[in-house]
Structure formats: structure tokens, C-alpha cells
Design a protein around this motif. Structure first.
Motif, PDB file in Angstrom:
ATOM      1  N   GLU A 160       0.810  -1.473  -0.239  1.00 29.66           N
ATOM      2  CA  GLU A 160       0.215   0.169   0.174  1.00 29.66           C
ATOM      3  C   GLU A 160       0.911   1.539   0.110  1.00 29.66           C
ATOM      4  OE1 GLU A 160      -2.672   0.446   2.956  1.00 29.66           O
ATOM      5  OE2 GLU A 160      -2.731  -2.110   3.300  1.00 29.66           O
ATOM      6  N   LEU A 161       1.833   1.190   0.973  1.00 28.13           N
ATOM      7  CA  LEU A 161       2.839   2.593   1.017  1.00 28.13           C
ATOM      8  C   LEU A 161       3.294   2.889  -0.522  1.00 28.13           C
ATOM      9  CD1 LEU A 161       4.511   1.555   4.189  1.00 28.13           C
ATOM     10  CD2 LEU A 161       2.242   3.672   3.414  1.00 28.13           C
ATOM     11  N   ILE A 162       3.790   1.681  -1.190  1.00 32.94           N
ATOM     12  CA  ILE A 162       4.603   1.859  -2.782  1.00 32.94           C
ATOM     13  C   ILE A 162       3.021   1.982  -3.008  1.00 32.94           C
ATOM     14  CG2 ILE A 162       5.940   0.919  -4.387  1.00 32.94           C
ATOM     15  CD1 ILE A 162       7.566   0.406  -2.007  1.00 32.94           C
ATOM     16  N   SER A 163       2.388   1.415  -3.404  1.00 34.33           N
ATOM     17  CA  SER A 163       1.356   1.756  -4.187  1.00 34.33           C
ATOM     18  C   SER A 163       0.991   3.722  -4.026  1.00 34.33           C
ATOM     19  CB  SER A 163       0.152   1.296  -3.959  1.00 34.33           C
ATOM     20  OG  SER A 163       0.798  -0.282  -4.928  1.00 34.33           O
ATOM     21  N   ALA A 164       1.294   4.130  -3.288  1.00 35.27           N
ATOM     22  CA  ALA A 164       0.519   5.679  -2.866  1.00 35.27           C
ATOM     23  C   ALA A 164       1.506   6.350  -2.995  1.00 35.27           C
ATOM     24  CB  ALA A 164       0.422   5.567  -1.437  1.00 35.27           C
ATOM     25  N   ASP A 165       3.117   5.995  -2.779  1.00 33.34           N
ATOM     26  CA  ASP A 165       3.925   6.815  -3.492  1.00 33.34           C
ATOM     27  C   ASP A 165       4.294   7.030  -4.877  1.00 33.34           C
ATOM     28  OD1 ASP A 165       4.931   7.268  -1.064  1.00 33.34           O
ATOM     29  OD2 ASP A 165       6.597   6.531  -1.342  1.00 33.34           O
ATOM     30  N   HIS A 166       3.667   5.943  -5.659  1.00 31.28           N
ATOM     31  CA  HIS A 166       3.494   5.644  -7.414  1.00 31.28           C
ATOM     32  C   HIS A 166       2.509   6.828  -7.838  1.00 31.28           C
ATOM     33  CE1 HIS A 166       6.173   1.362  -7.800  1.00 31.28           C
ATOM     34  NE2 HIS A 166       6.211   2.362  -7.179  1.00 31.28           N
ATOM     35  N   GLU A 167       1.270   7.286  -6.740  1.00 28.78           N
ATOM     36  CA  GLU A 167       0.165   7.691  -7.136  1.00 28.78           C
ATOM     37  C   GLU A 167       0.518   9.237  -7.591  1.00 28.78           C
ATOM     38  OE1 GLU A 167      -2.698   7.193  -8.965  1.00 28.78           O
ATOM     39  OE2 GLU A 167      -2.421   4.846  -9.183  1.00 28.78           O
ATOM     40  N   HIS A 168       1.883   9.583  -5.755  1.00 31.11           N
ATOM     41  CA  HIS A 168       1.956  10.651  -5.733  1.00 31.11           C
ATOM     42  C   HIS A 168       2.477  11.595  -7.031  1.00 31.11           C
ATOM     43  CE1 HIS A 168       3.315  13.211  -2.303  1.00 31.11           C
ATOM     44  NE2 HIS A 168       2.347  13.949  -3.131  1.00 31.11           N
ATOM     45  N   VAL A 169       3.413   9.787  -6.957  1.00 33.31           N
ATOM     46  CA  VAL A 169       4.923  10.761  -8.470  1.00 33.31           C
ATOM     47  C   VAL A 169       4.486  11.075  -9.789  1.00 33.31           C
ATOM     48  CG1 VAL A 169       6.817   9.510 -10.452  1.00 33.31           C
ATOM     49  CG2 VAL A 169       6.919   9.485  -7.068  1.00 33.31           C
ATOM     50  N   LYS A 170       2.908   9.808  -9.748  1.00 31.64           N
ATOM     51  CA  LYS A 170       2.222  10.266 -11.047  1.00 31.64           C
ATOM     52  C   LYS A 170       1.645  11.762 -11.413  1.00 31.64           C
ATOM     53  CE  LYS A 170       0.680   5.860 -11.598  1.00 31.64           C
ATOM     54  NZ  LYS A 170      -0.086   4.291 -11.659  1.00 31.64           N
ATOM     55  N   GLU A 171       1.073  11.849 -10.132  1.00 27.85           N
ATOM     56  CA  GLU A 171       0.264  12.539  -9.805  1.00 27.85           C
ATOM     57  C   GLU A 171       1.188  14.300 -10.341  1.00 27.85           C
ATOM     58  OE1 GLU A 171      -1.611  13.442  -6.283  1.00 27.85           O
ATOM     59  OE2 GLU A 171      -2.474  11.721  -6.720  1.00 27.85           O
ATOM     60  N   HIS A 172       2.509  14.010  -9.712  1.00 27.39           N
ATOM     61  CA  HIS A 172       3.333  15.405  -9.805  1.00 27.39           C
ATOM     62  C   HIS A 172       4.118  15.035 -11.030  1.00 27.39           C
ATOM     63  CE1 HIS A 172       5.434  18.322  -7.738  1.00 27.39           C
ATOM     64  NE2 HIS A 172       7.562  17.756  -8.623  1.00 27.39           N
ATOM     65  N   PHE A 173       3.883  14.558 -12.129  1.00 32.55           N
ATOM     66  CA  PHE A 173       4.418  14.490 -13.220  1.00 32.55           C
ATOM     67  C   PHE A 173       3.217  14.949 -14.549  1.00 32.55           C
ATOM     68  CE2 PHE A 173       8.436  11.460 -13.288  1.00 32.55           C
ATOM     69  CZ  PHE A 173       8.882  12.295 -13.862  1.00 32.55           C
ATOM     70  N   SER A 174       1.967  14.480 -13.024  1.00 33.68           N
ATOM     71  CA  SER A 174       0.856  15.140 -14.692  1.00 33.68           C
ATOM     72  C   SER A 174       0.799  16.794 -14.528  1.00 33.68           C
ATOM     73  CB  SER A 174      -0.649  14.720 -14.665  1.00 33.68           C
ATOM     74  OG  SER A 174      -1.171  14.916 -12.927  1.00 33.68           O
ATOM     75  N   GLU A 175       1.293  17.325 -13.661  1.00 38.47           N
ATOM     76  CA  GLU A 175       1.233  18.454 -13.583  1.00 38.47           C
ATOM     77  C   GLU A 175       2.128  19.585 -14.534  1.00 38.47           C
ATOM     78  OE1 GLU A 175       1.991  19.005  -9.903  1.00 38.47           O
ATOM     79  OE2 GLU A 175       0.920  18.759  -8.878  1.00 38.47           O
ATOM     80  N   LEU A 176       3.167  18.832 -15.340  1.00 35.62           N
ATOM     81  CA  LEU A 176       4.461  18.852 -15.696  1.00 35.62           C
ATOM     82  C   LEU A 176       3.962  20.037 -16.780  1.00 35.62           C
ATOM     83  CD1 LEU A 176       7.393  19.317 -15.663  1.00 35.62           C
ATOM     84  CD2 LEU A 176       7.286  16.816 -17.545  1.00 35.62           C
TER      85      LEU A 176
END
Ligand code: FE2
Length: 180
Positions: free
Chosen positions: A7-23
Motif C-alpha cells: 500500500e505504501l509503495i502504491s501510494a507513492d507511485h500515485e503521488h509521483v504520477k500526480e506530480h508528473f501530470s502537472e508538468l
């Protein structure tokens, strides 16, 4: 209550995806700050995985060594790219172009980790072991150096938050060794 490493790693991956979506939405003047956040997210996450997730994959999952080698090679390629980016001027046109190339590589790597690493770990390990690994992962994540001068003016982005990628990774590995 303890949380599974999955769960922790999956949540971090979502966070990275969200951050990249703002690029594409980030104004040029803010791109350096955006990059510092990305670098912090990725370096902490990857070092924490290398200390907790990958040793478990190697020793507790059949065939884990080969998979760990492949995924860690991808992480190291991303770390090298981050180290190159931190030497560049965020206002230069090639900075954004490089980030746009880094994005699919990082997202593809995260997808492979989810399908190839997390799913195998989930199948091979019991819930208690996954929670133990979750605690170790959370400890590794919290051992990253804190922000020294997040908004210091006239400082290249490489110095804004954590220092160079390689130095941050080394400091984290040392901190974990001392704590364990
Ligand atoms: Fe990951």
C-alpha cells in the motif's frame, strides 16, 4: 495500525504520477521548484525501496534476484538522469524536453514494479511480513535529510532542497544502517 509495504509503495507511485501530470502546466519560473520536489520524491522512494523492498524480493521470492536486478537498473538510470538535470538551467528549453523524456521511463518503471514486484511479494509473503516491511519502508522514507534552504534565492536548483542525488542516496543509506 501497520500498513503493508504494498500500500505504501502504491501510494507513492500515485503521488509521483500526480506530480508528473502537472508538468505541462507549470510556469517556466516554477520549473526549478517543481523539479526539486520530483527529485526528492523519487530519490527517497527509490532508496527506501532498495533498502527494504528489493532485499525481500531477492531472499523471499523465487526468481526475485533477476527481477530485482532489472528494476534497480531502471532506477539507477533515472537517478543518473536526475543528476544530469540538476546541473542544467531549469529555464533552458532542453530542461523541459529532458523531463518529458524522463516521465515515460519513470512511469513505465513504476508500472513494472506494480505488476512484476509488488504482485509477487503479495503472493509470496503473509500479511504480517508485508506490514513489517511497511514499517521498515516508512522508516527509510522518514530518514531522508530535511530541507535545508528550500527557498534560498539565487541558488541553483541542485542546492535547493536535498543536495545532489548521489549524496542524498548515500546519506540515507548510512542513516538506515546506523538505525538498524
Ligand atoms: Fe517504486
Amino acid at each position: 495500525m501497520a500498513t503493508s509495504i504494498i500500500e505504501l509503495i502504491s501510494a507513492d507511485h500515485e503521488h509521483v504520477k500526480e506530480h508528473f501530470s502537472e508538468l505541462e502546466e507549470i510556469p517556466g519560473a516554477k520549473l526549478g521548484d517543481w523539479f526539486c520536489e520530483l527529485r526528492e520524491l523519487l530519490v527517497r522512494h527509490e532508496v527506501a525501496e532498495e533498502i527494504t523492498l528489493y532485499p525481500a524480493l531477492r531472499s523471499e521470492v523465487a526468481g526475485g534476484d533477476k527481477i530485482a536486478d532489472a528494476r534497480i537498473a531502471e532506477q539507477q538510470a533515472a537517478e543518473s538522469k536526475l543528476a544530469e538535470l540538476e546541473k542544467m538551467d531549469p529555464q533552458s528549453p532542453s530542461f523541459l524536453a529532458e523531463l518529458l523524456q524522463l516521465r515515460p521511463a519513470v512511469l513505465e518503471h513504476a508500472k513494472k514494479e506494480e505488476s512484476d514486484v509488488l504482485s509477487r511479494l503479495q503472493a509470496a509473503l503473509g500479511p504480517e511480513r508485508l506490514e513489517d516491511l511497511g514499517r521498515a519502508y516508512a522508516l527509510a522514507m522518514s530518514s531522508a535529510p530535511t530541507h535545508a534552504h528550500p527557498h534560498a534565492p539565487d541558488t541553483p536548483p541542485g542546492n535547493l532542497i536535498l543536495g545532489p542525488v548521489a549524496a542524498v542516496a548515500d546519506r540515507m543509506r548510512d542513516a538506515i544502517k546506523k538505525a538498524s
